[in-house]
Design a protein around this motif. Structure first.
Motif, short mmCIF file in Angstrom:
data_model
loop_
_atom_site.label_atom_id
_atom_site.label_comp_id
_atom_site.label_asym_id
_atom_site.label_seq_id
_atom_site.Cartn_x
_atom_site.Cartn_y
_atom_site.Cartn_z
N GLY A 65 92.34 66.62 37.31
CA GLY A 65 92.77 67.87 38.25
C GLY A 65 93.14 69.07 37.29
O GLY A 65 93.57 69.94 38.17
N ARG A 66 92.57 69.13 36.21
CA ARG A 66 93.02 70.33 35.59
C ARG A 66 92.13 71.29 35.64
O ARG A 66 92.32 72.59 35.19
N PHE A 67 90.75 70.91 35.89
CA PHE A 67 89.76 71.80 35.61
C PHE A 67 89.10 72.01 37.17
O PHE A 67 89.26 71.01 38.00
N THR A 68 88.52 73.13 37.41
CA THR A 68 88.04 73.38 38.71
C THR A 68 86.48 74.07 38.48
O THR A 68 86.37 74.87 37.95
N ILE A 69 85.38 73.38 39.16
CA ILE A 69 84.18 73.97 38.98
C ILE A 69 83.90 74.64 40.34
O ILE A 69 84.07 74.19 41.31
N SER A 70 83.09 75.74 40.19
CA SER A 70 82.75 76.55 41.52
C SER A 70 81.52 77.26 41.16
O SER A 70 80.88 77.23 40.03
N SER A 71 81.01 77.69 42.36
CA SER A 71 79.59 78.48 42.07
C SER A 71 79.49 79.83 42.85
O SER A 71 80.27 80.05 43.83
#
Length: 115
Positions: A65-71
Motif C-alpha cells: 500500500g505504499r506505492f500508487t501507479i497511475s496513468s
C-alpha cells in the motif's frame, strides 16, 4: 520502435516520498499495459506495479500500500508515487510498456533510500 523516457528518482531519507514518471514516444497503435520493475545489484528484475489500459492496477506484495501507479496522457504516461520509502526499496527502477503486443523498456532510474 517505441521509446520510453523515465524521469524522477534520486536520493531520499527513510520514510520519505519520490515520484517516477515514464512517457512513451509515438510509434504504436495500441497500449496493452504499462508498469514498473526494479532491480538490485546482482539480482533479477522484479515486478513492482502494473496498470492496464482500463486502469486496473496490481502491486508486488512487499509494497503493502505504499506505492500508487497511475496513468495519464491517454495511457502513454505512467507514474509511480512512492511513499513511506524503506532502505530495501533502493534499486534501479525500470518502466516497461507493452505496445501492439511488443514489450519495451525504459533506461532505468536510480532510487536510493538512505539516511
Amino acid at each position: 520502435q517505441v521509446k520510453l523516457v523515465e524521469s524522477g528518482g534520486g536520493l531520499v531519507q527513510p520514510g520519505g516520498s519520490l515520484g517516477l514518471s515514464c512517457t512513451a514516444s509515438e510509434g504504436f497503435h495500441r497500449i496493452d499495459g504499462m508498469g514498473w520493475f526494479r532491480q538490485l545489484p546482482g539480482k533479477q528484475r522484479d515486478l513492482v506495479a502494473t496498470i492496464t489500459p482500463s486502469g486496473t492496477t496490481s502491486y508486488e506484495e512487499r509494497i503493502d500500500g505504499r506505492f500508487t501507479i497511475s496513468s495519464r496522457n491517454g495511457g502513454a504516461t505512467v507514474d509511480l508515487q512512492m511513499n513511506g520509502l524503506k532502505p530495501e526499496d533502493t534499486a534501479v527502477y525500470y518502466c516497461y510498456g507493452v505496445f501492439d503486443g511488443q514489450m519495451f523498456w525504459g533506461q532505468g532510474t536510480q532510487v536510493t533510500v538512505s539516511s
